[in-house]
Design an enzyme around this catalytic site. Sequence first.
Site, PDB file in Angstrom:
ATOM      1  N   SER A 113       0.834  -1.199   0.000  1.00  0.00           N
ATOM      2  CA  SER A 113       0.000   0.000   0.000  1.00  0.00           C
ATOM      3  C   SER A 113       0.873   1.254   0.000  1.00  0.00           C
ATOM      4  O   SER A 113       1.659   1.454  -0.932  1.00  0.00           O
ATOM      5  CB  SER A 113      -0.969  -0.047   1.184  1.00  0.00           C
ATOM      6  N   ASP A 220      -9.974  -4.669  -4.760  1.00  0.00           N
ATOM      7  CA  ASP A 220      -9.355  -3.684  -3.869  1.00  0.00           C
ATOM      8  C   ASP A 220     -10.028  -2.336  -4.108  1.00  0.00           C
ATOM      9  O   ASP A 220      -9.845  -1.724  -5.154  1.00  0.00           O
ATOM     10  CB  ASP A 220      -7.850  -3.596  -4.163  1.00  0.00           C
ATOM     11  N   HIS A 250      -7.944  -5.406  -0.207  1.00  0.00           N
ATOM     12  CA  HIS A 250      -6.709  -4.617  -0.213  1.00  0.00           C
ATOM     13  C   HIS A 250      -5.505  -5.352   0.374  1.00  0.00           C
ATOM     14  O   HIS A 250      -4.408  -5.296  -0.174  1.00  0.00           O
ATOM     15  CB  HIS A 250      -6.937  -3.312   0.550  1.00  0.00           C
TER      16      HIS A 250
END
Length: 275
Positions: A113, A220, A250
Amino acid sequence: MADARERYGHREHTLDGTRGRVVVREWPCERARYVALLVHGYGEHIGRYEYVAGVLGAHGAAVFGPDHMGHGKSAGERVLIEDFEDVVTDVHAVEELARAAYPGVPVVLIGHSMGGLIAARYAQRYGTGLAALVLSGPVLGTWELPRALLAYDELPDVPIDTGLLSRDPEVGAVYAADPLVWHGPFRRPTLEAFVRTLETVSKSGDVGALPLLWVHGDDDRIVPLPASRTGVGELRGPDQVERVYPGARHEVFNETNKDEVLADVTAFVDRVLAS
């Protein structure tokens, strides 16, 4: 290094970072084949990667990862990052710590991320020293959230929907109860730093011959797949592997198919080390 403490099967080190104390977790490994350097995402901390570290350790990795400035046990105002270049510099100090502990062992960088953004920039700055790069749901390319929030005179408080992390409801429940996770609003300087760093990565070129594995869930909704695909394409060198997991959200390392994801990571590392 200021100090190192042993606890619960891992060691904690304290480094003097660019903006204060940085706490680093090490999961040691005797006769390590490689070092895995983990770079966590926004609002979380490296302690959430215990399972990942266990799998990588069983695969022959010594695992290191910092809590970024303003995150977890490290110093700084919570989730305040004014310049991601400073975070990259802090991660490089962790790499130097790992290399001192495991001299001559190849280093694999794994970023999730926001950590994917940091890892991508790291590869642009320090990639010649790495054996491989793994990006999980990376904040890259045309991720629109920072600009959308910055358009407000007063930043709205938009807490994360924990159901978007994983199809496993336990992941969201543990995240919501974790006191080291940030559950408050974004900081404006952090959003501005996101925008600048997305632009910097986009214009700073590919990662050359560095082997790159990109893993992403196709459901996601925090960092949508098409946005990342643009950015990963800009990083693309001659050796890139893509794995997209149907239905995954995610946090693919915390998903219901996390063992499949981590098997793809370890197979990629095996191939890189063999070459």
